[in-house]
Scaffold this active site. Structure first.
Site, PDB file in Angstrom:
ATOM      1  N   HIS A 165      12.233 -30.553 -22.159  1.00  0.00           N
ATOM      2  CA  HIS A 165      11.317 -29.324 -22.211  1.00  0.00           C
ATOM      3  C   HIS A 165      12.205 -28.284 -22.687  1.00  0.00           C
ATOM      4  O   HIS A 165      12.948 -27.812 -21.779  1.00  0.00           O
ATOM      5  CB  HIS A 165      10.771 -29.424 -20.932  1.00  0.00           C
ATOM      6  CG  HIS A 165       9.677 -30.259 -20.781  1.00  0.00           C
ATOM      7  ND1 HIS A 165       9.311 -31.080 -19.451  1.00  0.00           N
ATOM      8  CD2 HIS A 165       9.027 -31.045 -21.645  1.00  0.00           C
ATOM      9  CE1 HIS A 165       8.412 -31.822 -19.701  1.00  0.00           C
ATOM     10  NE2 HIS A 165       8.159 -31.863 -20.794  1.00  0.00           N
ATOM     11  N   ARG A 174      12.168 -25.085 -23.034  1.00  0.00           N
ATOM     12  CA  ARG A 174      12.283 -23.976 -22.411  1.00  0.00           C
ATOM     13  C   ARG A 174      13.091 -24.036 -21.025  1.00  0.00           C
ATOM     14  O   ARG A 174      13.335 -22.895 -20.571  1.00  0.00           O
ATOM     15  CB  ARG A 174      10.833 -23.323 -22.178  1.00  0.00           C
ATOM     16  CG  ARG A 174       9.976 -23.777 -21.236  1.00  0.00           C
ATOM     17  CD  ARG A 174       8.855 -23.290 -21.452  1.00  0.00           C
ATOM     18  NE  ARG A 174       7.764 -23.902 -20.479  1.00  0.00           N
ATOM     19  CZ  ARG A 174       6.470 -23.679 -20.284  1.00  0.00           C
ATOM     20  NH1 ARG A 174       5.842 -22.766 -21.339  1.00  0.00           N
ATOM     21  NH2 ARG A 174       5.501 -24.409 -19.604  1.00  0.00           N
ATOM     22  N   GLU A 175      13.477 -25.143 -20.581  1.00  0.00           N
ATOM     23  CA  GLU A 175      13.898 -24.896 -19.290  1.00  0.00           C
ATOM     24  C   GLU A 175      15.477 -25.032 -19.624  1.00  0.00           C
ATOM     25  O   GLU A 175      16.362 -25.885 -19.501  1.00  0.00           O
ATOM     26  CB  GLU A 175      13.742 -26.490 -18.673  1.00  0.00           C
ATOM     27  CG  GLU A 175      12.140 -26.631 -18.269  1.00  0.00           C
ATOM     28  CD  GLU A 175      11.766 -27.896 -17.942  1.00  0.00           C
ATOM     29  OE1 GLU A 175      12.520 -28.847 -17.970  1.00  0.00           O
ATOM     30  OE2 GLU A 175      10.660 -28.130 -17.554  1.00  0.00           O
ATOM     31  N   ARG A 235       7.789 -25.623 -24.957  1.00  0.00           N
ATOM     32  CA  ARG A 235       8.171 -26.640 -24.495  1.00  0.00           C
ATOM     33  C   ARG A 235       8.467 -28.067 -24.864  1.00  0.00           C
ATOM     34  O   ARG A 235       8.663 -28.861 -24.807  1.00  0.00           O
ATOM     35  CB  ARG A 235       7.671 -26.752 -22.911  1.00  0.00           C
ATOM     36  CG  ARG A 235       6.416 -27.202 -22.822  1.00  0.00           C
ATOM     37  CD  ARG A 235       5.714 -27.511 -21.406  1.00  0.00           C
ATOM     38  NE  ARG A 235       5.512 -28.889 -21.233  1.00  0.00           N
ATOM     39  CZ  ARG A 235       5.654 -29.419 -20.167  1.00  0.00           C
ATOM     40  NH1 ARG A 235       5.691 -28.942 -19.213  1.00  0.00           N
ATOM     41  NH2 ARG A 235       5.033 -30.633 -20.059  1.00  0.00           N
ATOM     42  N   ASN A 276       7.929 -35.582 -22.851  1.00  0.00           N
ATOM     43  CA  ASN A 276       7.840 -36.419 -21.598  1.00  0.00           C
ATOM     44  C   ASN A 276       6.646 -36.840 -21.494  1.00  0.00           C
ATOM     45  O   ASN A 276       6.383 -37.282 -20.187  1.00  0.00           O
ATOM     46  CB  ASN A 276       8.284 -35.647 -20.412  1.00  0.00           C
ATOM     47  CG  ASN A 276       8.784 -36.327 -19.208  1.00  0.00           C
ATOM     48  OD1 ASN A 276       9.403 -37.586 -19.561  1.00  0.00           O
ATOM     49  ND2 ASN A 276       8.672 -35.816 -18.001  1.00  0.00           N
ATOM     50  N   ARG A 277       5.899 -37.037 -22.217  1.00  0.00           N
ATOM     51  CA  ARG A 277       4.373 -37.865 -22.140  1.00  0.00           C
ATOM     52  C   ARG A 277       4.516 -38.919 -23.188  1.00  0.00           C
ATOM     53  O   ARG A 277       3.312 -39.443 -23.501  1.00  0.00           O
ATOM     54  CB  ARG A 277       3.239 -36.838 -22.000  1.00  0.00           C
ATOM     55  CG  ARG A 277       3.063 -35.878 -20.938  1.00  0.00           C
ATOM     56  CD  ARG A 277       2.960 -36.485 -19.948  1.00  0.00           C
ATOM     57  NE  ARG A 277       2.849 -35.352 -18.702  1.00  0.00           N
ATOM     58  CZ  ARG A 277       3.674 -35.015 -18.186  1.00  0.00           C
ATOM     59  NH1 ARG A 277       4.865 -35.410 -18.241  1.00  0.00           N
ATOM     60  NH2 ARG A 277       3.686 -33.888 -16.936  1.00  0.00           N
ATOM     61  N   HIS A 306      15.589 -32.066 -15.327  1.00  0.00           N
ATOM     62  CA  HIS A 306      14.460 -31.103 -15.932  1.00  0.00           C
ATOM     63  C   HIS A 306      14.640 -29.851 -14.980  1.00  0.00           C
ATOM     64  O   HIS A 306      15.555 -29.913 -13.945  1.00  0.00           O
ATOM     65  CB  HIS A 306      12.996 -31.639 -15.583  1.00  0.00           C
ATOM     66  CG  HIS A 306      12.730 -32.564 -16.605  1.00  0.00           C
ATOM     67  ND1 HIS A 306      11.617 -32.860 -17.204  1.00  0.00           N
ATOM     68  CD2 HIS A 306      13.107 -34.004 -16.815  1.00  0.00           C
ATOM     69  CE1 HIS A 306      11.757 -33.969 -18.032  1.00  0.00           C
ATOM     70  NE2 HIS A 306      12.644 -34.822 -17.616  1.00  0.00           N
ATOM     71  N   SER A 307      13.691 -29.008 -15.001  1.00  0.00           N
ATOM     72  CA  SER A 307      13.794 -27.975 -14.063  1.00  0.00           C
ATOM     73  C   SER A 307      12.279 -27.485 -13.970  1.00  0.00           C
ATOM     74  O   SER A 307      11.528 -27.974 -14.735  1.00  0.00           O
ATOM     75  CB  SER A 307      14.609 -26.720 -14.391  1.00  0.00           C
ATOM     76  OG  SER A 307      13.752 -25.847 -15.235  1.00  0.00           O
ATOM     77  N   TYR A 308      11.810 -26.990 -12.723  1.00  0.00           N
ATOM     78  CA  TYR A 308      12.468 -26.358 -11.678  1.00  0.00           C
ATOM     79  C   TYR A 308      12.253 -26.456 -10.268  1.00  0.00           C
ATOM     80  O   TYR A 308      11.957 -25.589  -9.557  1.00  0.00           O
ATOM     81  CB  TYR A 308      12.599 -24.945 -12.325  1.00  0.00           C
ATOM     82  CG  TYR A 308      11.059 -24.294 -12.071  1.00  0.00           C
ATOM     83  CD1 TYR A 308      10.306 -24.109 -13.163  1.00  0.00           C
ATOM     84  CD2 TYR A 308      10.675 -23.776 -10.799  1.00  0.00           C
ATOM     85  CE1 TYR A 308       9.119 -23.646 -13.265  1.00  0.00           C
ATOM     86  CE2 TYR A 308       9.227 -23.122 -11.005  1.00  0.00           C
ATOM     87  CZ  TYR A 308       8.586 -23.123 -12.219  1.00  0.00           C
ATOM     88  OH  TYR A 308       7.373 -22.791 -12.071  1.00  0.00           O
ATOM     89  N   TYR A 343       2.945 -35.334  -9.190  1.00  0.00           N
ATOM     90  CA  TYR A 343       1.570 -35.632  -9.542  1.00  0.00           C
ATOM     91  C   TYR A 343       1.619 -36.767 -10.496  1.00  0.00           C
ATOM     92  O   TYR A 343       2.454 -37.303 -11.045  1.00  0.00           O
ATOM     93  CB  TYR A 343       0.894 -34.288 -10.361  1.00  0.00           C
ATOM     94  CG  TYR A 343       1.888 -33.573 -11.345  1.00  0.00           C
ATOM     95  CD1 TYR A 343       2.301 -34.461 -12.511  1.00  0.00           C
ATOM     96  CD2 TYR A 343       2.053 -32.366 -11.299  1.00  0.00           C
ATOM     97  CE1 TYR A 343       3.315 -33.831 -13.358  1.00  0.00           C
ATOM     98  CE2 TYR A 343       2.852 -31.705 -12.178  1.00  0.00           C
ATOM     99  CZ  TYR A 343       3.272 -32.421 -13.458  1.00  0.00           C
ATOM    100  OH  TYR A 343       4.321 -31.659 -14.358  1.00  0.00           O
ATOM    101  N   GLU A 391      14.283 -32.399 -10.812  1.00  0.00           N
ATOM    102  CA  GLU A 391      13.760 -31.025 -11.078  1.00  0.00           C
ATOM    103  C   GLU A 391      14.695 -29.898 -10.461  1.00  0.00           C
ATOM    104  O   GLU A 391      15.028 -30.066  -9.054  1.00  0.00           O
ATOM    105  CB  GLU A 391      12.421 -31.100 -10.542  1.00  0.00           C
ATOM    106  CG  GLU A 391      11.342 -31.979 -11.147  1.00  0.00           C
ATOM    107  CD  GLU A 391      10.679 -31.035 -12.223  1.00  0.00           C
ATOM    108  OE1 GLU A 391      11.051 -29.784 -12.419  1.00  0.00           O
ATOM    109  OE2 GLU A 391      10.100 -31.583 -13.269  1.00  0.00           O
TER     110      GLU A 391
END
Lengths: 93, 310
Positions: free
Chosen positions: B70, B72-73, B128, B145-146, B197-199, B249, B271
């Site tokens: 992603h 922007r992380e 992202r 990531n989907r 990943h983050s965060y 989730y 994360e």
């Protein structure tokens, strides 16, 4: 380049599944152009959402009118991005 | 002027060009251990590089690590660079890491979404997704990531190209994802897959798309617990852990679920920390503490993989 002047990031704490459902409803309001960094899933997980400046007023009203707790995590996103960029430039030099 | 990886500022964020040039420096400094594979190219034709840490042998069992899917992380590739340097530096010094590398190879993709990453540096810091064009829509990009073939299109994904969790037109439609899939399936001996990943300060294992536990749930729970305990021992950062669906989730089409479904038992997703409540805009002075604590958890996972061959 896209600017984020006046955009805020709110950290929202839902206290019930009903409030989570309301936040999911908020998420569906496309005209507000909200960017959910952490999605509303369950009360134990806080929700982070970037709110464009133009949508701040309606979002706050929505949260307050439903008694949903929130605090401002980032007050002005662009200020943070500017300082991040400055730090990178400094580091590059 | 030639830079080396010692003078590199790890406590700052860097552009894609700086990261790619840093990779070459690392390879030049540790030629007997580190090499670079280009496993594909992004939608906008940027090369997708993977660092390979190997002490020899042919097609050894391997550990896959990736950061930055992603875009922007930024904390994740920043952590990745520090970690890659640590691996190179500690080989021959740290007996445990040395034992891992004497038995296994490590593959490390530091910028998993190069187009998105570049876009965050030039045009939109909040981007992202990938940068592929969706036919019939003016909205751009797919959530990588989907996009994996693991209950693709199920709960926790969007069919709307304008959404941040848009799954894409079909599984592995994104060359950034397909390149990894092809590489891992061709390799046939990857034993662990850790995607970073983050965060939200979490360490999770499959599944994300169903609440049915995996047959290895007890073991994965124990590994995650020991990793999280190690991580917290350094700066007191508190992580939650568990299966993806129970911890965060429902999410379908994720890297970790794909890894597990394709025979990689030790499949995890991190994360990273949120100390300071800045989300993925983590202040740069937290890069090194984040990387240091993450390293302790990664070592626990890698040690377990080394000691539990399958």
């Amino acid at each position: 380049q896209k600017l984020f002047i006046g955009d805020q990031v709110l950290r929202i704490t839902a206290e019930s599944h009903e409030q989570i459902a309301l936040l999911q409803e908020l998420q569906g309001l496309e005209h507000l152009e909200l960017d959910f960094w952490r999605e509303p899933v369950r009360p134990s997980l806080s929700v982070d959402v970037r709110v464009p400046f133009a949508s701040l007023q309606p979002v706050r009203v929505f949260l307050q009118s439903h008694g949903i707790q929130y605090d401002v995590m980032i007050d002005n996103l662009q200020v943070l991005l500017d300082s991040e960029m400055e730090e990178m430039n400094h580091s590059r030099q | 002027r030639q830079r080396n990886t010692d003078s590199f500022d790890y406590s700052s964020y860097h552009t894609l060009e700086e990261i790619y040039s840093w990779m070459d420096s690392l390879i030049a400094e540790f030629p007997d251990l580190v090499s670079k594979l280009t496993i594909g190219s992004s939608y906008e034709k940027r090369p997708i590089h993977v660092l390979k840490f190997s002490t020899g042998g042919t097609n050894r069992p391997a550990i896959w690590l990736d950061t930055g899917i992603h875009a922007r992380e930024w904390i994740t590739p920043a952590t990745g660079m520090w970690t890659a340097k640590k691996i190179a530096q500690e080989y021959g010094q740290d007996p445990s890491l040395t034992a891992i590398l004497n038995k296994m190879d490590i593959f490390f993709e530091i910028v998993t979404n190069p187009d998105g990453y570049t876009f965050t540096h030039t045009t939109n810091r909040m981007w992202r997704k990938t940068r592929s064009i969706s036919s019939g829509s003016s909205c751009i990009g797919v959530d990588p990531n989907r996009n994996w073939d693991a209950n693709f299109g199920g709960p926790g994904t969007s069919s709307n190209p304008c959404d941040d969790t848009y799954k894409g037109p079909f599984a592995h439609s994104e060359s950034e994802v397909k390149s990894i899939v092809d590489f891992i399936l061709r390799h046939k001996n990857v034993k662990a897959m850790v995607t970073i990943h983050s965060y939200s300060q979490m360490l999770m294992y499959p599944y994300g798309y169903t609440s049915t536990p995996t047959p290895d749930a007890d073991e994965l729970y124990a590994v995650a617990k020991s990793a999280v305990d190690a991580l917290g021992s350094l700066h007191g950062t508190k992580y939650t852990f568990g299966s993806m669906i129970s911890t965060i989730y429902p999410a379908s089409g994720t890297t970790a679920d794909w890894g597990y479904s394709n025979g990689i038992k030790y499949s995890f997703t991190f994360e990273l920390r949120d100390t300071g409540r800045y989300g993925f805009l983590l202040p740069a002075d937290q890069i090194i503490p984040t990387a240091e604590e993450t390293w302790l958890a990664l070592m626990k996972i890698m040690e377990h993989v080394r000691d539990h061959p399958y």
